[in-house]
Scaffold this motif. Sequence first.
Motif, PDB file in Angstrom:
ATOM      1  N   ALA A  77       0.903  -1.243   0.131  1.00 19.38           N
ATOM      2  CA  ALA A  77      -0.210  -0.032  -0.007  1.00 19.38           C
ATOM      3  C   ALA A  77       0.872   1.426   0.014  1.00 19.38           C
ATOM      4  O   ALA A  77       2.184   1.193   0.478  1.00 19.38           O
ATOM      5  N   THR A  78       0.196   2.604  -0.560  1.00 20.10           N
ATOM      6  CA  THR A  78       0.911   3.587  -0.641  1.00 20.10           C
ATOM      7  C   THR A  78       0.153   4.662   0.203  1.00 20.10           C
ATOM      8  O   THR A  78      -1.093   4.351   0.142  1.00 20.10           O
ATOM      9  N   ALA A  79       0.645   5.661   0.883  1.00 16.52           N
ATOM     10  CA  ALA A  79      -0.221   6.663   1.468  1.00 16.52           C
ATOM     11  C   ALA A  79       0.890   7.818   1.634  1.00 16.52           C
ATOM     12  O   ALA A  79       2.025   7.790   1.349  1.00 16.52           O
ATOM     13  N   GLY A  80       0.321   8.940   1.785  1.00 16.87           N
ATOM     14  CA  GLY A  80       0.920  10.413   2.021  1.00 16.87           C
ATOM     15  C   GLY A  80       1.853  10.398   3.144  1.00 16.87           C
ATOM     16  O   GLY A  80       2.886  10.967   3.124  1.00 16.87           O
ATOM     17  N   THR A  81       1.501   9.732   4.402  1.00 20.30           N
ATOM     18  CA  THR A  81       2.415   9.587   5.565  1.00 20.30           C
ATOM     19  C   THR A  81       2.174   8.293   6.177  1.00 20.30           C
ATOM     20  O   THR A  81       1.441   7.258   5.778  1.00 20.30           O
ATOM     21  N   SER A  82       3.247   8.059   6.921  1.00 16.04           N
ATOM     22  CA  SER A  82       3.541   6.839   7.658  1.00 16.04           C
ATOM     23  C   SER A  82       2.313   6.441   8.499  1.00 16.04           C
ATOM     24  O   SER A  82       2.214   5.368   9.225  1.00 16.04           O
ATOM     25  N   ARG A  83       1.322   7.571   8.947  1.00 13.98           N
ATOM     26  CA  ARG A  83       0.510   7.179   9.905  1.00 13.98           C
ATOM     27  C   ARG A  83      -0.677   5.877   9.316  1.00 13.98           C
ATOM     28  O   ARG A  83      -1.394   5.703  10.222  1.00 13.98           O
ATOM     29  N   HIS A  84      -0.529   5.796   8.286  1.00 20.66           N
ATOM     30  CA  HIS A  84      -1.476   4.787   7.581  1.00 20.66           C
ATOM     31  C   HIS A  84      -0.875   3.343   7.448  1.00 20.66           C
ATOM     32  O   HIS A  84      -1.306   2.453   6.757  1.00 20.66           O
ATOM     33  N   SER A  85       0.365   3.017   7.944  1.00 24.52           N
ATOM     34  CA  SER A  85       1.107   2.001   8.049  1.00 24.52           C
ATOM     35  C   SER A  85       0.667   0.872   8.449  1.00 24.52           C
ATOM     36  O   SER A  85       0.639  -0.497   7.832  1.00 24.52           O
ATOM     37  N   LEU A  86      -0.392   0.894   9.417  1.00 21.90           N
ATOM     38  CA  LEU A  86      -1.208  -0.217   9.747  1.00 21.90           C
ATOM     39  C   LEU A  86      -2.145  -0.853   8.909  1.00 21.90           C
ATOM     40  O   LEU A  86      -2.794  -1.925   9.190  1.00 21.90           O
ATOM     41  N   VAL A  87      -2.511  -0.048   7.708  1.00 25.61           N
ATOM     42  CA  VAL A  87      -3.437  -0.599   6.845  1.00 25.61           C
ATOM     43  C   VAL A  87      -3.282  -2.088   6.382  1.00 25.61           C
ATOM     44  O   VAL A  87      -3.913  -2.724   5.964  1.00 25.61           O
ATOM     45  N   LEU A  88      -1.800  -2.324   6.274  1.00 30.15           N
ATOM     46  CA  LEU A  88      -1.344  -3.726   5.961  1.00 30.15           C
ATOM     47  C   LEU A  88      -2.068  -4.784   6.799  1.00 30.15           C
ATOM     48  O   LEU A  88      -2.741  -5.810   6.465  1.00 30.15           O
TER      49      LEU A  88
END
Length: 199
Positions: free
Chosen positions: A114-125
Amino acid sequence: MTRVLAITAGFSVPSSTRLLTDRIADAVRRSAGPGVEVEVEVVELRPFAHALADHLLTGFATGELADLIERVRHADGLVMVTPVFAASYSGLFKTFLDVLEPGLLEGKPVLVAATAGTSRHSLVLDHALRPLFSYLRAVVVPTGVFAATDDFGHEGLEQRIERAAGELVALVGGRRALHVVRDEFADPTPFEERLRPVR
């Protein structure tokens, strides 16, 4: 020949999601063992948006979408990459999975990214993608790949990509062992020799 299908759900052109997908695809090709050929095809979902909506309404896939679903069916493994929207996978990404027939991904190795603008979304995995593919009974590789905008160009991202790609190829077959495990009982030292120093 081992066939891997890399599906990316990026929207923009150019897309960081496509960039990450291409880097993973290259790593998968490099991860093959000697004499083993791994063919990786990258497919963007954006051009299929209308066909996916039609499929949801009619229940039938036609044309290029039907062909893509067949390629998913016959792929030895998948790389599935999505941008993050509202702390989860994109609607386009989920819609594609929704039109696959039940059981199509059962037992199929899948690398999630996954990609996102910030690392705050890293738990999406772990809170979105792994549960989704577990529900579909796919076999998700242990290492997922998340890339925030700042991760591109950093060594840590490349290491995660290489590890995840190696795990995928190991699951689909044809890779050298990921870790060389030494069998400590293969060449045992006789008990008498172990006692000799204390005599």
